[in-house]
Scaffold this motif. Structure first.
Motif, PDB file in Angstrom:
ATOM      1  N   LEU A 113      38.322 -20.017 -55.391  1.00  0.00           N
ATOM      2  CA  LEU A 113      37.854 -21.209 -54.683  1.00  0.00           C
ATOM      3  C   LEU A 113      37.900 -21.000 -53.176  1.00  0.00           C
ATOM      4  N   ARG A 114      38.956 -20.361 -52.696  1.00  0.00           N
ATOM      5  CA  ARG A 114      39.068 -20.115 -51.261  1.00  0.00           C
ATOM      6  C   ARG A 114      37.920 -19.255 -50.760  1.00  0.00           C
ATOM      7  N   GLN A 115      37.591 -18.211 -51.499  1.00  0.00           N
ATOM      8  CA  GLN A 115      36.483 -17.352 -51.084  1.00  0.00           C
ATOM      9  C   GLN A 115      35.181 -18.137 -50.984  1.00  0.00           C
ATOM     10  N   ILE A 116      34.933 -18.996 -51.958  1.00  0.00           N
ATOM     11  CA  ILE A 116      33.698 -19.783 -51.941  1.00  0.00           C
ATOM     12  C   ILE A 116      33.685 -20.739 -50.757  1.00  0.00           C
ATOM     13  N   GLU A 117      34.741 -21.514 -50.616  1.00  0.00           N
ATOM     14  CA  GLU A 117      34.742 -22.550 -49.575  1.00  0.00           C
ATOM     15  C   GLU A 117      34.764 -21.956 -48.174  1.00  0.00           C
ATOM     16  N   GLN A 118      35.665 -21.011 -47.942  1.00  0.00           N
ATOM     17  CA  GLN A 118      35.861 -20.502 -46.581  1.00  0.00           C
ATOM     18  C   GLN A 118      34.879 -19.408 -46.190  1.00  0.00           C
ATOM     19  N   ASP A 119      34.484 -18.583 -47.147  1.00  0.00           N
ATOM     20  CA  ASP A 119      33.697 -17.392 -46.800  1.00  0.00           C
ATOM     21  C   ASP A 119      32.214 -17.510 -47.126  1.00  0.00           C
ATOM     22  N   ILE A 120      31.831 -18.459 -47.989  1.00  0.00           N
ATOM     23  CA  ILE A 120      30.422 -18.614 -48.361  1.00  0.00           C
ATOM     24  C   ILE A 120      29.875 -19.979 -47.926  1.00  0.00           C
ATOM     25  N   GLU A 121      30.471 -21.049 -48.426  1.00  0.00           N
ATOM     26  CA  GLU A 121      29.913 -22.387 -48.176  1.00  0.00           C
ATOM     27  C   GLU A 121      29.952 -22.770 -46.695  1.00  0.00           C
ATOM     28  N   ASN A 122      31.124 -22.702 -46.080  1.00  0.00           N
ATOM     29  CA  ASN A 122      31.232 -23.123 -44.684  1.00  0.00           C
ATOM     30  C   ASN A 122      30.391 -22.265 -43.739  1.00  0.00           C
ATOM     31  N   ASP A 165      34.529 -22.583 -62.992  1.00  0.00           N
ATOM     32  CA  ASP A 165      33.514 -23.393 -62.334  1.00  0.00           C
ATOM     33  C   ASP A 165      32.505 -22.488 -61.652  1.00  0.00           C
ATOM     34  N   GLN A 166      31.602 -23.085 -60.900  1.00  0.00           N
ATOM     35  CA  GLN A 166      30.569 -22.370 -60.169  1.00  0.00           C
ATOM     36  C   GLN A 166      30.308 -23.090 -58.860  1.00  0.00           C
ATOM     37  N   PHE A 167      29.932 -22.337 -57.843  1.00  0.00           N
ATOM     38  CA  PHE A 167      29.408 -22.950 -56.630  1.00  0.00           C
ATOM     39  C   PHE A 167      27.939 -23.240 -56.914  1.00  0.00           C
ATOM     40  N   ASN A 168      27.685 -24.446 -57.431  1.00  0.00           N
ATOM     41  CA  ASN A 168      26.348 -24.702 -57.949  1.00  0.00           C
ATOM     42  C   ASN A 168      26.087 -26.190 -58.106  1.00  0.00           C
ATOM     43  N   ALA A 169      25.615 -26.808 -57.052  1.00  0.00           N
ATOM     44  CA  ALA A 169      25.072 -28.160 -57.118  1.00  0.00           C
ATOM     45  C   ALA A 169      23.618 -28.140 -56.673  1.00  0.00           C
ATOM     46  N   ILE A 170      22.955 -27.010 -56.916  1.00  0.00           N
ATOM     47  CA  ILE A 170      21.587 -26.832 -56.422  1.00  0.00           C
ATOM     48  C   ILE A 170      20.635 -27.810 -57.095  1.00  0.00           C
ATOM     49  N   HIS A 171      20.749 -27.941 -58.401  1.00  0.00           N
ATOM     50  CA  HIS A 171      19.813 -28.810 -59.123  1.00  0.00           C
ATOM     51  C   HIS A 171      19.913 -30.254 -58.627  1.00  0.00           C
ATOM     52  N   GLU A 172      21.129 -30.772 -58.549  1.00  0.00           N
ATOM     53  CA  GLU A 172      21.307 -32.152 -58.072  1.00  0.00           C
ATOM     54  C   GLU A 172      20.797 -32.315 -56.648  1.00  0.00           C
ATOM     55  N   ALA A 173      21.046 -31.300 -55.820  1.00  0.00           N
ATOM     56  CA  ALA A 173      20.585 -31.371 -54.439  1.00  0.00           C
ATOM     57  C   ALA A 173      19.061 -31.402 -54.363  1.00  0.00           C
ATOM     58  N   LEU A 174      18.392 -30.624 -55.225  1.00  0.00           N
ATOM     59  CA  LEU A 174      16.929 -30.631 -55.250  1.00  0.00           C
ATOM     60  C   LEU A 174      16.393 -31.990 -55.670  1.00  0.00           C
ATOM     61  N   VAL A 175      16.958 -32.566 -56.716  1.00  0.00           N
ATOM     62  CA  VAL A 175      16.508 -33.880 -57.176  1.00  0.00           C
ATOM     63  C   VAL A 175      16.698 -34.918 -56.075  1.00  0.00           C
TER      64      VAL A 175
END
Length: 394
Positions: free
Chosen positions: A42-51, A150-160
């Motif tokens: 989770l740390r890698q996703i939040e700090q190194d990818i998402e932000n 889990d997944q870093f993946n809210a792409i579908h909801e964001a598109l809708v």
């Protein structure tokens, strides 16, 4: 970050085709690959990818605002003279945009590094937004992955949600278009068409080859109805060079992606960003190419190249790696920062932005350090660091 070998589901092809994923195999070569997945914390996703994705996106939009006010910068980016006012006006009107993909080199340690933007015609969307989530859910149900994976993946909801916003901003009628004979492109626009319907935005589907031009310079569909807004899975630079490209500035059609995305689909933004944010932890040194021999420790990229084509990479020991392709013309140089090597497999992170929101990612993997259109797509999962607390899940 780990590459984890896993047994592919015996029925994955059937499941893919039942979901409309018809391009899981391209020209006889497997494109979707679930014989392994990439595991992140989770740390890698939040700090190194998402932000960093969100920050890089903001920096990119600030740069667009500067470029449209400067003939010098337009010239450096090789924006065609005939379309500079059109591109600038598109930004000044804040013509709405849908999505983009930021390609990052990341090995699980230290900052992710920006390779390039894919902000005009980004692909690998359906497999990132939908089918890798289907894989995750199924693997949790089967007990292969932990129930809190889990997944870093809210792409579908964001598109809708984004299409719901665009419903009030686009001129009707709205059409989705792609090249008729491209199974991948047709699959992508059909998926987006479905997302638009879920977001309350009615739209048609048309092959790019079937778009007409009326006597008064308007784009029309097969019923000779003037197209109000057009999503085109086709590069803006190619569209501008097309037979009816000269008509676009006066055609009255809203393009999605808008004309100002021509700036961000251009590798020239990489040296411009470096000039303005030198030393930024997520940027690589970059400069406009002078045409001389490529120095050791640098990569050459044509301004408008795509899918790794015409990339030249010279290592510190002098070795040269080159990918063929159709692109020529002006280029940039970027400091060499090789992709991580997982026993001869080289993954690239594609981090997605929908509207202005960083909302998910996909992983493409190649057997060479250059990611190409033939590179495989592998799913990812978040394992550890309290992944059950994730809010990204579709």
């Amino acid at each position: 970050m780990r590459r984890v070998a896993i047994e592919p589901r015996r029925d994955w092809r059937r499941r893919a085709e039942a979901c409309g994923f018809q391009f899981h195999t391209i020209d006889g070569a497997q494109y979707w690959d679930e014989s392994a997945y990439y595991a992140f914390t989770l740390r890698q996703i939040e700090q190194d990818i998402e932000n960093p994705t969100a920050e890089i996106h903001r920096m990119a939009l600030d740069l667009v605002d500067e470029v449209v006010g400067s003939e010098t910068l337009m010239e450096r980016l090789a924006i065609p003279d005939a379309f500079r006012d059109y591109v600038a006006e598109s930004w000044r009107q804040r013509d709405p945009h849908l999505y983009g993909r930021i390609d990052l080199a990341y090995d699980g340690h230290g900052p992710a590094k920006l390779y390039e933007f894919n902000y005009d015609t980004p692909t690998s969307l359906y497999e990132a937004a939908f089918f890798q989530w289907e894989w995750l859910e199924n693997q949790r149900e089967r007990g292969v992955l932990p129930t809190d994976a889990d997944q870093f993946n809210a792409i579908h909801e964001a598109l809708v949600d984004r299409f719901s916003e665009l419903a009030a901003q686009l001129r009707p009628p709205f059409h989705f278009a792609a090249v008729r004979d491209s199974v991948e492109d047709q699959g992508t626009v059909e998926y987006l068409h479905d997302c638009a319907a879920q977001g309350g935005l009615p739209a048609g589907l048309i092959a790019l080859e079937d778009i007409g031009l009326s006597e008064d310079g308007r784009l029309t569909d097969l019923d000779d109805v003037v197209i109000g807004s057009l999503f085109k899975l086709y590069p803006l630079e190619d569209l501008f060079a097309d037979s009816f490209g000269a008509a676009l500035p006066r055609a009255g059609v809203q393009l999605v992606e808008p004309a100002w995305k021509l700036i961000l689909s251009n590798k020239g933004v990489l040296p411009l960003l470096w000039e303005r944010h030198q030393g930024h932890p997520n940027l690589l040194p970059a400069a406009f190419d002078d045409g001389d021999e490529l120095p050791r420790g640098w990569v050459r990229k044509p301004l408008f190249s795509r899918e790794g084509a015409n990339i030249e990479m010279r290592y510190a020991d002098g070795r040269l790696l080159r990918a063929d392709g159709p692109y020529d013309g002006p280029a940039i140089r970027q400091a060499l920062h090789p992709l991580p090597d997982f026993e001869g497999r080289y993954p690239l992170i594609g981090s997605w932005v929908v509207g202005d929101r960083a909302c998910g990612m996909g992983v493409r993997e190649d057997d060479t350090p250059i990611t190409r259109d033939t590179s495989r797509f592998l799913p990812h999962a978040i394992i550890g660091d309290g992944c059950g607390r994730m809010v990204f899940a579709a």
